[in-house]
Write a protein that holds these residues in place. Structure first.
Motif, PDB file in Angstrom:
ATOM      1  N   PHE A  97      43.541  72.312  60.979  1.00  0.00           N
ATOM      2  CA  PHE A  97      42.483  72.633  61.944  1.00  0.00           C
ATOM      3  C   PHE A  97      41.177  72.950  61.214  1.00  0.00           C
ATOM      4  CE2 PHE A  97      40.046  75.955  64.076  1.00  0.00           C
ATOM      5  CZ  PHE A  97      39.737  75.325  65.280  1.00  0.00           C
ATOM      6  N   ASP A  98      41.261  73.750  60.167  1.00  0.00           N
ATOM      7  CA  ASP A  98      40.072  74.117  59.400  1.00  0.00           C
ATOM      8  C   ASP A  98      39.426  72.884  58.771  1.00  0.00           C
ATOM      9  OD1 ASP A  98      38.389  76.301  58.567  1.00  0.00           O
ATOM     10  OD2 ASP A  98      39.135  75.971  56.537  1.00  0.00           O
ATOM     11  N   THR A  99      40.232  71.958  58.316  1.00  0.00           N
ATOM     12  CA  THR A  99      39.711  70.697  57.772  1.00  0.00           C
ATOM     13  C   THR A  99      38.951  69.927  58.848  1.00  0.00           C
ATOM     14  OG1 THR A  99      41.464  70.557  56.122  1.00  0.00           O
ATOM     15  CG2 THR A  99      40.375  68.484  56.726  1.00  0.00           C
ATOM     16  N   ALA A 100      39.514  69.893  60.056  1.00  0.00           N
ATOM     17  CA  ALA A 100      38.836  69.205  61.164  1.00  0.00           C
ATOM     18  C   ALA A 100      37.514  69.890  61.505  1.00  0.00           C
ATOM     19  CB  ALA A 100      39.741  69.153  62.387  1.00  0.00           C
ATOM     20  N   VAL A 101      37.479  71.211  61.435  1.00  0.00           N
ATOM     21  CA  VAL A 101      36.234  71.948  61.681  1.00  0.00           C
ATOM     22  C   VAL A 101      35.200  71.604  60.617  1.00  0.00           C
ATOM     23  CG1 VAL A 101      35.191  74.260  61.734  1.00  0.00           C
ATOM     24  CG2 VAL A 101      37.303  73.822  62.993  1.00  0.00           C
ATOM     25  N   ASP A 102      35.624  71.523  59.364  1.00  0.00           N
ATOM     26  CA  ASP A 102      34.705  71.117  58.289  1.00  0.00           C
ATOM     27  C   ASP A 102      34.133  69.728  58.562  1.00  0.00           C
ATOM     28  OD1 ASP A 102      34.911  73.421  56.792  1.00  0.00           O
ATOM     29  OD2 ASP A 102      36.437  72.620  55.433  1.00  0.00           O
TER      30      ASP A 102
END
Length: 177
Positions: A145-150
């Motif tokens: 999820f954090d990767t997608a936010v980045d």
């Protein structure tokens, strides 16, 4: 929430009151309390949650019968109504990183959400799927999820669901290499 983030950015988490927030948002203090339990709740936003029906389907081995695929269906439900805005994401990260108290609150939220979803996994899979393994699965998904936010920051016109699916595919590729 945006007004609370702006106040944190300008004054720090402890540098403003809910009265200041109500004034900034041009609502009454009572309205603020109708929607939020306090400063932390308004700054962090709502906790990720799934409907009872989606949770029950997941726990009953659905909808596909494959754990990872099914937990991704739960994730899609969480993100469907809360697609992050790139500007708000950037502000949110900046505010949190600048304030140790907010870092602690985010960590506590992360652990709370993790444990709730670990419980769902264990209800579904039984005792043969231990809590440490379930916790690893949830934490990996939160990293995805954090990767997608980045990626949202660099590709703000793409739908978040698409960025998340792409990050899942990348994680699968990395973990099977």
């Amino acid at each position: 929430m945006r007004c609370a983030l702006e106040l944190c950015d300008e004054h720090g988490f402890d540098g403003w009151t809910l009265d200041d927030l109500a004034e900034r948002a041009e609502v009454s203090r009572r309205t603020v309390f109708n929607y939020f339990d306090g400063k932390a709740a308004v700054v962090l936003g709502p906790e990720p949650d799934v409907s009872d029906a989606a949770r029950d389907t997941f726990v009953a081995q659905g909808p596909t019968g494959r754990l990872l695929s099914d937990i991704l269906v739960l994730a899609d439900e969480v993100f469907a109504d809360h697609a992050p805005d790139p500007d708000t994401v950037a502000l949110h990260r900046r505010v949190i990183i600048q304030d140790p108290q907010l870092v602690t609150l985010v960590h506590d939220r992360f652990e709370s959400v993790t444990e709730r979803f670990v419980d769902y996994v264990q209800q579904r899979e039984g005792t043969s799927y231990d809590a440490d393994r379930a916790r690893l699965l949830i934490r990996l998904l939160m990293s995805v999820f954090d990767t997608a936010v980045d990626r949202l920051r660099t590709e703000p016109t793409r739908p978040f669901s698409e960025l998340f699916a792409e990050a899942v595919d990348d994680a699968r590729s990395v973990l099977t290499d």
